[in-house]
Design a protein around this motif. Structure first.
Motif, short mmCIF file in Angstrom:
data_model
loop_
_atom_site.label_atom_id
_atom_site.label_comp_id
_atom_site.label_asym_id
_atom_site.label_seq_id
_atom_site.Cartn_x
_atom_site.Cartn_y
_atom_site.Cartn_z
N VAL A 34 55.92 42.16 30.77
CA VAL A 34 55.47 42.77 32.01
C VAL A 34 54.21 42.06 32.51
CG1 VAL A 34 54.62 44.92 33.05
CG2 VAL A 34 56.43 44.99 31.34
N GLY A 35 54.15 41.87 33.82
CA GLY A 35 52.97 41.25 34.42
C GLY A 35 52.09 42.31 35.05
N LEU A 36 50.78 42.05 35.00
CA LEU A 36 49.82 42.95 35.65
C LEU A 36 49.01 42.06 36.58
CD1 LEU A 36 48.71 45.87 35.63
CD2 LEU A 36 47.12 45.16 33.87
N ILE A 37 49.17 42.25 37.89
CA ILE A 37 48.45 41.38 38.81
C ILE A 37 47.60 42.21 39.76
CG2 ILE A 37 50.24 39.61 38.70
CD1 ILE A 37 51.15 40.50 41.49
N GLY A 38 46.84 41.53 40.57
CA GLY A 38 45.97 42.21 41.52
C GLY A 38 44.85 41.28 41.91
N PRO A 39 44.21 41.55 43.05
CA PRO A 39 43.09 40.71 43.49
C PRO A 39 41.94 40.78 42.49
CG PRO A 39 43.75 42.28 45.19
CD PRO A 39 44.46 42.66 43.96
N ASN A 40 40.96 39.89 42.66
CA ASN A 40 39.78 39.91 41.80
C ASN A 40 39.12 41.29 41.82
OD1 ASN A 40 39.76 37.33 40.77
ND2 ASN A 40 38.89 36.50 42.65
N LEU A 209 50.99 40.72 30.56
CA LEU A 209 50.36 39.49 31.01
C LEU A 209 49.54 39.75 32.26
CD1 LEU A 209 50.35 36.27 30.95
CD2 LEU A 209 52.37 36.44 32.40
N VAL A 210 48.25 39.45 32.21
CA VAL A 210 47.42 39.46 33.41
C VAL A 210 47.33 38.02 33.89
CG1 VAL A 210 45.04 39.58 34.22
CG2 VAL A 210 46.02 41.50 33.00
N GLU A 211 47.60 37.77 35.14
CA GLU A 211 47.58 36.39 35.59
C GLU A 211 47.37 36.30 37.10
OE1 GLU A 211 47.61 33.45 33.61
OE2 GLU A 211 46.93 33.03 35.64
N HIS A 212 46.64 35.28 37.51
CA HIS A 212 46.45 35.03 38.93
C HIS A 212 47.47 34.04 39.45
CE1 HIS A 212 43.16 37.27 40.46
NE2 HIS A 212 42.36 36.94 39.46
N SER A 213 47.93 33.18 38.57
CA SER A 213 48.87 32.16 39.01
C SER A 213 50.23 32.79 39.25
CB SER A 213 48.97 31.07 37.94
OG SER A 213 50.10 30.27 38.20
N MET A 214 50.63 32.89 40.52
CA MET A 214 51.88 33.53 40.86
C MET A 214 53.07 32.78 40.26
SD MET A 214 51.37 36.19 42.25
CE MET A 214 49.76 36.88 42.47
N ARG A 215 52.89 31.44 40.17
CA ARG A 215 53.97 30.66 39.60
C ARG A 215 54.28 31.13 38.18
NH1 ARG A 215 54.43 24.38 39.81
NH2 ARG A 215 52.83 24.64 41.36
N VAL A 216 53.23 31.39 37.40
CA VAL A 216 53.42 31.83 36.03
C VAL A 216 54.00 33.23 36.00
CG1 VAL A 216 52.25 32.41 33.88
CG2 VAL A 216 51.59 30.36 35.13
N VAL A 217 53.40 34.14 36.78
CA VAL A 217 53.83 35.54 36.74
C VAL A 217 55.28 35.68 37.19
CG1 VAL A 217 53.40 37.84 37.65
CG2 VAL A 217 51.49 36.35 37.15
N MET A 218 55.58 35.07 38.34
CA MET A 218 56.93 35.20 38.87
C MET A 218 57.93 34.51 37.95
SD MET A 218 56.72 36.96 41.60
CE MET A 218 55.36 37.68 42.50
N ILE A 233 49.30 50.00 42.93
CA ILE A 233 49.85 50.15 44.28
C ILE A 233 51.32 49.78 44.33
CG2 ILE A 233 47.64 49.81 45.47
CD1 ILE A 233 48.56 46.91 46.00
N ALA A 234 51.83 49.14 43.32
CA ALA A 234 53.25 48.80 43.34
C ALA A 234 53.71 48.47 41.93
CB ALA A 234 53.51 47.61 44.26
N GLU A 235 54.99 48.61 41.69
CA GLU A 235 55.57 48.21 40.41
C GLU A 235 57.04 47.93 40.63
OE1 GLU A 235 54.81 50.91 37.23
OE2 GLU A 235 55.86 49.67 35.77
N GLY A 236 57.53 46.85 40.05
CA GLY A 236 58.95 46.56 40.22
C GLY A 236 59.28 45.15 39.80
N SER A 237 60.47 44.69 40.15
CA SER A 237 60.91 43.35 39.77
C SER A 237 60.12 42.33 40.57
CB SER A 237 62.40 43.19 40.08
OG SER A 237 62.57 43.19 41.49
N PRO A 238 60.03 41.08 40.08
CA PRO A 238 59.27 40.05 40.81
C PRO A 238 59.74 39.95 42.26
CG PRO A 238 59.92 39.23 38.67
CD PRO A 238 60.53 40.58 38.79
N GLU A 239 61.05 40.05 42.46
CA GLU A 239 61.61 39.94 43.80
C GLU A 239 61.07 41.05 44.71
OE1 GLU A 239 62.95 37.75 46.36
OE2 GLU A 239 63.05 37.12 44.26
#
Lengths: 263, 317
Positions: A34-40, A209-218, A233-239
């Motif tokens: 699972v990825g955990l993303i978000g702005p700084n 996984l926490v990551e800023h690089s969208m290439r890696v996360v996606m 604010i959101a959760e779901g598949s990369p798509e």
């Protein structure tokens, strides 16, 4: 169905008046990536520090395979099966690469410190087993050539990799990776994606996984949760995340509804 | 037989040899030898705390004082009750009593180390240095005002039990214990805690436990050194264990290189012999130490005797 491997329920972390993580609900099933993303400043690393016991929740709870983690010291949480890496690499500067992995092997050493004084067969067998296992891990991750190099003289990419290997040496069930791609060049990022997928597959791990690089996360995540200002604010598949207007707004502001994640 | 145990055994044989021929050796050299040995015990044990584990302690002389007084209490007060007033010099009864006194001295200092170590866990760097400095002074002032143990005059007439054998054996045992602890998978934790506590916890190591173990083991041997010192000088006063004594040990450890056992042993030898050659300028000893410390910090921060290519981390403050 058995209890989820990791469950955050309404978990909240406050620093004075600032709510860094706000009523976060997050559930990881065994084997997920699972990825955990978000702005700084969204609270991603704070969430990691909460799970690993560096911070305690102001309210809400964290449970690991059904067992609450409240009040456990960080090293106990590692022993329970949660290992992590750090955003700003934290290695033991003066220890060699091998010794990093051996140190993390302490959880699975059979000889007690008193055996170290007596130096009998039990001790030597235990030491040999720990070293053999450490060498095995180093070989798996192409670090054998740096075996006796002190960590501080390692190239940056290898330092990142060593941190992951040290985490794996504690034999975790859940691995938390905090921005493993930070500071890597594009080629290294591609290798990292392959590495994460390999670790996930071969070690039978659950990974957050926490990551800023969208290439890696996606590229690697099966599911993504998005934090902004401490809130999910959101959760779901990369798509689905790619198309989510709320996510795009959080990253680029309300006026940019253009495709952020389309490279 | 494993190598460390073999080395320990050899050292003990050496100790026995020296004591067997001690009658034929110049007493002056024997005294210097004893001084060197006691300093090795002190420096190697402080090195476990300050060098390997990175917990800078300025109170080692305080723990030494506890060991000296506890051991003297055993040999001076309990001794006559247990083995009579006139035991055979070097006999079994006397040796057993001295052994018990050494253990008592070490144990008393270790308990004190535990008591200082636990509340000090949250402190690091200069804060910890201040707490240990304060502790050393508290011990000295308490002893000064404790009439039962002689007050400011200290204790006199301590039986001369300290022989080269005991000192060499104690030094060998200290090096053995510290060396074996540090050179094991378990012992990697000491250096891991020194380099990065949070990372150590993330590797499943308990930083608090490691610090308490380092403090307890280190102060145990400081207590033994104190016991040897008391039965060597035959008189102990609180003033003999003041701040400058602690600084002396710190200088040895820094000179030898933090976390470098062999270097620290060599530095202990050097810094014990140096005052012997500098007797004419003895009153400037502390000036010399300070100058030495500054020079080392500027020119060779990894320690005088650290010959490995890599430089150890500067102590994190």
């Amino acid at each position: 169905m058995s209890a989820p491997l990791l469950q955050l329920t309404q978990a909240t972390v406050r620093f004075g008046g600032l709510t860094a993580v706000d009523a976060l609900d997050l559930t990881l099933q065994e084997g997920e990536l699972v990825g955990l993303i978000g702005p700084n400043g969204a609270g991603k690393t704070t969430a990691f520090n909460l799970i690993t016991g560096l911070y305690s929740p102001a309210s809400g709870s964290v449970a690991f395979s059904g067992r609450p983690l409240a009040g456990l010291a960080p090293h106990r949480i590692v022993a329970a099966g949660i290992a992590r890496t750090f955003q700003n690499i934290r290695l033991f500067g003066s220890l060699s690469v091998l010794d990093h992995v051996r140190a993390a092997g302490n959880l699975h050493r059979t000889a007690s410190p008193l055996h170290a004084l007596l130096r009998l067969r039990t001790f030597r067998e235990s030491e040999a087993a720990v070293t053999a296992r450490a060498d095995e891990l180093l070989a798996l991750f192409n670090l054998s050539c740096f075996r006796n190099t002190p960590a501080r003289s390692l190239p940056y990419g290898e330092q990142r990799r060593l941190e992951i290997v040290r985490a794996l040496a504690t034999r975790p069930r859940l691995l938390l990776l905090d921005e493993p791609a930070a500071g890597l060049n594009p080629q290294e990022k591609i290798e990292l994606v392959a590495l994460i997928q390999r670790v996930h597959r071969e070690f039978n791990l659950t990974i957050l996984l926490v990551e800023h690089s969208m290439r890696v996360v996606m590229g690697v995540c099966q599911r993504i949760a998005v934090l902004d200002h401490g809130k999910k604010i959101a959760e779901g598949s990369p798509e689905a995340i790619r198309q989510n207007p709320a996510v795009i707004e959080a990253y680029l502001g309300p006026d940019h509804a253009t495709g952020l994640f389309h490279h | 037989m494993p190598k460390p145990l073999l080395s320990l055994l050899l050292a003990l044989c050496g100790a026995w040899l020296v004591s067997a021929f001690s009658a034929h050796l110049d007493p002056y050299y024997l005294d210097v030898l004893i001084g060197v040995g006691i300093n090795i015990v002190l420096a190697v044990s402080l090195n476990l705390i300050a060098g390997h584990t990175g917990q800078f302690s300025l109170g080692h002389a305080g723990f030494m004082a506890i060991g000296a007084y506890a051991a003297t209490a055993v040999s001076l007060f309990l001794g006559p009750l247990l083995i009579g007033d006139f035991p055979t010099p070097g006999g079994l009864a006397e040796s057993t009593l001295f052994f018990a006194a050494l253990v008592a001295g070490g144990a008393a200092a270790a308990v004190a180390g535990l008591f200082v170590g636990i509340p000090s866990l949250r402190l690091r760097g200069d804060y910890l240095a201040l707490v240990t400095l304060g502790f050393g002074e508290i011990i000295r002032v308490l002893l000064q005002n404790f009439e039962l143990l002689g007050g400011a005059l200290g204790l006199n007439g301590i039986p001369p039990y300290t022989t080269p054998f005991w000192v060499i054996a104690a030094a060998a045992l200290t090096v053995f214990v510290v060396g074996c602890l540090v050179n094991s998978t378990y012992g990697l934790g000491f250096r891991a805690v020194r380099d990065d506590e949070i990372a150590a916890a993330a590797a499943g190591l308990n930083p608090s436990r490691y610090k308490v173990v380092a403090f307890t083991v280190g102060t145990f041997f400081a207590g033994i050194a104190g016991a040897l010192f008391g039965h060597f000088k035959l008189t102990i006063t609180p003033a003999g264990f003041d701040f400058t004594r602690s600084i002396e040990i710190v200088v040895i450890v820094i000179l030898g290189g933090l976390g470098n056992t062999l270097g620290v042993i060599l530095a202990a030898v050097l810094l014990t012999l140096l005052p012997e050659f500098l007797r004419p300028v003895a009153e400037y000893r502390l000036v010399l130490y300070a100058a030495l410390l500054i020079a080392i910090m500027l020119l060779r921060p990894q320690g005088l005797f650290n010959f490995s290519v890599r430089r150890p981390a500067a102590p994190r403050v």
